[in-house]
Design a protein around this motif. Structure first.
Motif, PDB file in Angstrom:
ATOM      1  N   LYS A   1       0.837  -1.206   0.000  1.00 55.30           N
ATOM      2  CA  LYS A   1       0.000   0.000   0.000  1.00 55.30           C
ATOM      3  C   LYS A   1       0.868   1.250   0.000  1.00 55.30           C
ATOM      4  CE  LYS A   1      -3.914  -2.014   2.436  1.00 55.30           C
ATOM      5  NZ  LYS A   1      -4.867  -1.838   3.529  1.00 55.30           N
ATOM      6  N   VAL A   2       1.972   1.210   0.715  1.00 54.57           N
ATOM      7  CA  VAL A   2       2.902   2.342   0.756  1.00 54.57           C
ATOM      8  C   VAL A   2       3.492   2.558  -0.638  1.00 54.57           C
ATOM      9  CG1 VAL A   2       5.098   3.160   1.700  1.00 54.57           C
ATOM     10  CG2 VAL A   2       3.414   2.098   3.206  1.00 54.57           C
ATOM     11  N   LYS A   3       3.863   1.483  -1.298  1.00 58.48           N
ATOM     12  CA  LYS A   3       4.460   1.577  -2.637  1.00 58.48           C
ATOM     13  C   LYS A   3       3.443   2.134  -3.639  1.00 58.48           C
ATOM     14  CE  LYS A   3       7.824   0.062  -5.506  1.00 58.48           C
ATOM     15  NZ  LYS A   3       9.151  -0.362  -5.452  1.00 58.48           N
ATOM     16  N   GLU A   4       2.155   1.778  -3.480  1.00 57.05           N
ATOM     17  CA  GLU A   4       1.121   2.336  -4.350  1.00 57.05           C
ATOM     18  C   GLU A   4       1.028   3.851  -4.182  1.00 57.05           C
ATOM     19  OE1 GLU A   4      -2.691   0.509  -3.702  1.00 57.05           O
ATOM     20  OE2 GLU A   4      -1.890  -1.496  -4.076  1.00 57.05           O
ATOM     21  N   GLN A   5       1.112   4.310  -2.941  1.00 57.35           N
ATOM     22  CA  GLN A   5       0.983   5.734  -2.644  1.00 57.35           C
ATOM     23  C   GLN A   5       2.223   6.514  -3.047  1.00 57.35           C
ATOM     24  OE1 GLN A   5      -1.717   7.342  -1.473  1.00 57.35           O
ATOM     25  NE2 GLN A   5      -0.665   9.302  -1.481  1.00 57.35           N
ATOM     26  N   TRP A   6       3.387   5.966  -2.727  1.00 59.00           N
ATOM     27  CA  TRP A   6       4.650   6.655  -2.978  1.00 59.00           C
ATOM     28  C   TRP A   6       5.523   5.767  -3.863  1.00 59.00           C
ATOM     29  CZ3 TRP A   6       2.750   6.732   2.209  1.00 59.00           C
ATOM     30  CH2 TRP A   6       2.217   7.963   2.576  1.00 59.00           C
ATOM     31  N   GLY A   7       5.249   5.795  -5.148  1.00 59.98           N
ATOM     32  CA  GLY A   7       5.917   4.924  -6.109  1.00 59.98           C
ATOM     33  C   GLY A   7       7.398   5.180  -6.286  1.00 59.98           C
TER      34      GLY A   7
ATOM     35  N   ASN B   1      11.176  -0.398   7.185  1.00 53.61           N
ATOM     36  CA  ASN B   1      10.767  -1.502   8.048  1.00 53.61           C
ATOM     37  C   ASN B   1       9.620  -1.131   8.998  1.00 53.61           C
ATOM     38  OD1 ASN B   1      10.925  -4.177   8.827  1.00 53.61           O
ATOM     39  ND2 ASN B   1      12.318  -3.725  10.517  1.00 53.61           N
ATOM     40  N   GLY B   2       8.686  -0.327   8.517  1.00 53.51           N
ATOM     41  CA  GLY B   2       7.511   0.013   9.313  1.00 53.51           C
ATOM     42  C   GLY B   2       7.674   1.206  10.236  1.00 53.51           C
ATOM     43  N   LYS B   3       8.853   1.766  10.299  1.00 52.76           N
ATOM     44  CA  LYS B   3       9.101   2.905  11.190  1.00 52.76           C
ATOM     45  C   LYS B   3       8.584   4.189  10.557  1.00 52.76           C
ATOM     46  CE  LYS B   3      11.560   0.468  14.147  1.00 52.76           C
ATOM     47  NZ  LYS B   3      10.798  -0.709  14.432  1.00 52.76           N
ATOM     48  N   ARG B   4       7.673   4.844  11.231  1.00 50.89           N
ATOM     49  CA  ARG B   4       7.033   6.042  10.692  1.00 50.89           C
ATOM     50  C   ARG B   4       8.040   7.149  10.368  1.00 50.89           C
ATOM     51  NH1 ARG B   4       1.604   8.713  11.443  1.00 50.89           N
ATOM     52  NH2 ARG B   4       2.048  10.793  10.699  1.00 50.89           N
ATOM     53  N   GLU B   5       8.985   7.402  11.280  1.00 47.97           N
ATOM     54  CA  GLU B   5       9.956   8.468  11.067  1.00 47.97           C
ATOM     55  C   GLU B   5      10.819   8.179   9.834  1.00 47.97           C
ATOM     56  OE1 GLU B   5       9.773   6.753  14.040  1.00 47.97           O
ATOM     57  OE2 GLU B   5       8.509   8.231  15.052  1.00 47.97           O
ATOM     58  N   GLN B   6      11.164   6.902   9.645  1.00 46.98           N
ATOM     59  CA  GLN B   6      11.948   6.514   8.473  1.00 46.98           C
ATOM     60  C   GLN B   6      11.143   6.730   7.194  1.00 46.98           C
ATOM     61  OE1 GLN B   6      15.098   5.288   8.227  1.00 46.98           O
ATOM     62  NE2 GLN B   6      15.505   5.361  10.410  1.00 46.98           N
TER      63      GLN B   6
ATOM     64  N   LYS C   1      10.171  17.065  -0.211  1.00 45.02           N
ATOM     65  CA  LYS C   1       9.173  17.723   0.635  1.00 45.02           C
ATOM     66  C   LYS C   1       9.792  18.165   1.954  1.00 45.02           C
ATOM     67  CE  LYS C   1       5.224  15.313  -1.251  1.00 45.02           C
ATOM     68  NZ  LYS C   1       3.836  15.623  -1.076  1.00 45.02           N
ATOM     69  N   ALA C   2       9.158  19.159   2.553  1.00 46.88           N
ATOM     70  CA  ALA C   2       9.552  19.591   3.896  1.00 46.88           C
ATOM     71  C   ALA C   2       9.079  18.550   4.902  1.00 46.88           C
ATOM     72  CB  ALA C   2       8.927  20.945   4.212  1.00 46.88           C
ATOM     73  N   LYS C   3       9.714  18.547   6.068  1.00 47.69           N
ATOM     74  CA  LYS C   3       9.398  17.554   7.094  1.00 47.69           C
ATOM     75  C   LYS C   3       7.920  17.588   7.477  1.00 47.69           C
ATOM     76  CE  LYS C   3      10.816  15.816  11.536  1.00 47.69           C
ATOM     77  NZ  LYS C   3      11.982  15.510  12.325  1.00 47.69           N
TER      78      LYS C   3
ATOM     79  N   ARG D   1       2.392  15.324   7.219  1.00 47.27           N
ATOM     80  CA  ARG D   1       0.985  15.518   6.859  1.00 47.27           C
ATOM     81  C   ARG D   1       0.541  14.491   5.818  1.00 47.27           C
ATOM     82  NH1 ARG D   1       1.615  20.776   6.892  1.00 47.27           N
ATOM     83  NH2 ARG D   1       2.055  20.876   4.671  1.00 47.27           N
ATOM     84  N   ASP D   2       1.403  14.245   4.836  1.00 52.68           N
ATOM     85  CA  ASP D   2       1.079  13.251   3.806  1.00 52.68           C
ATOM     86  C   ASP D   2       0.893  11.865   4.403  1.00 52.68           C
ATOM     87  OD1 ASP D   2       1.241  15.246   1.914  1.00 52.68           O
ATOM     88  OD2 ASP D   2       3.119  14.540   1.025  1.00 52.68           O
ATOM     89  N   VAL D   3       1.765  11.492   5.334  1.00 55.00           N
ATOM     90  CA  VAL D   3       1.649  10.183   5.981  1.00 55.00           C
ATOM     91  C   VAL D   3       0.367  10.133   6.810  1.00 55.00           C
ATOM     92  CG1 VAL D   3       2.684   8.610   7.673  1.00 55.00           C
ATOM     93  CG2 VAL D   3       4.116   9.700   5.940  1.00 55.00           C
ATOM     94  N   ASP D   4       0.066  11.207   7.535  1.00 54.53           N
ATOM     95  CA  ASP D   4      -1.182  11.260   8.314  1.00 54.53           C
ATOM     96  C   ASP D   4      -2.400  11.072   7.411  1.00 54.53           C
ATOM     97  OD1 ASP D   4       0.093  11.701  10.749  1.00 54.53           O
ATOM     98  OD2 ASP D   4      -0.170  13.885  10.668  1.00 54.53           O
ATOM     99  N   THR D   5      -2.423  11.799   6.299  1.00 60.53           N
ATOM    100  CA  THR D   5      -3.547  11.726   5.365  1.00 60.53           C
ATOM    101  C   THR D   5      -3.679  10.323   4.794  1.00 60.53           C
ATOM    102  OG1 THR D   5      -3.290  14.059   4.803  1.00 60.53           O
ATOM    103  CG2 THR D   5      -4.523  12.705   3.247  1.00 60.53           C
ATOM    104  N   TRP D   6      -2.562   9.740   4.385  1.00 60.59           N
ATOM    105  CA  TRP D   6      -2.577   8.385   3.847  1.00 60.59           C
ATOM    106  C   TRP D   6      -3.069   7.393   4.901  1.00 60.59           C
ATOM    107  CZ3 TRP D   6       0.438   4.275   5.657  1.00 60.59           C
ATOM    108  CH2 TRP D   6       0.306   3.094   4.927  1.00 60.59           C
ATOM    109  N   TYR D   7      -2.511   7.495   6.093  1.00 59.85           N
ATOM    110  CA  TYR D   7      -2.858   6.574   7.181  1.00 59.85           C
ATOM    111  C   TYR D   7      -4.355   6.646   7.499  1.00 59.85           C
ATOM    112  CZ  TYR D   7      -2.829   4.429  11.798  1.00 59.85           C
ATOM    113  OH  TYR D   7      -3.088   3.627  12.878  1.00 59.85           O
TER     114      TYR D   7
END
Length: 67
Positions: free
Chosen positions: A16-22, A33-38, A49-51, A56-62
């Protein structure tokens, strides 16, 4: 689903991550390896992108996922 469950199910979630961020490579996903910060850091790196924007993008996707 709490983020720790994302980490625990990373093998299933990384598709799913690869679909969103190809632009993220398989090697990137292995390092993340599943680490959000990574994940946020690799999105910053690959997409320029800025930090706070990557976070925000990860929050929206999640939030959009049907866990």
């Amino acid at each position: 689903m709490a983020w720790d469950r994302v980490e625990g199910n990373w093998k299933q979630v990384k598709g799913k991550v690869k679909e969103q961020w190809g632009k993220l490579t398989d090697d990137d996903l292995d390092v993340i390896n599943g680490k959000r910060e990574q994940l946020e850091g690799k999105i910053q790196e690959r997409y320029g992108k800025a930090k706070d924007e990557a976070k925000r993008d990860v929050d929206t996707w999640y939030d959009s996922q049907t866990w």
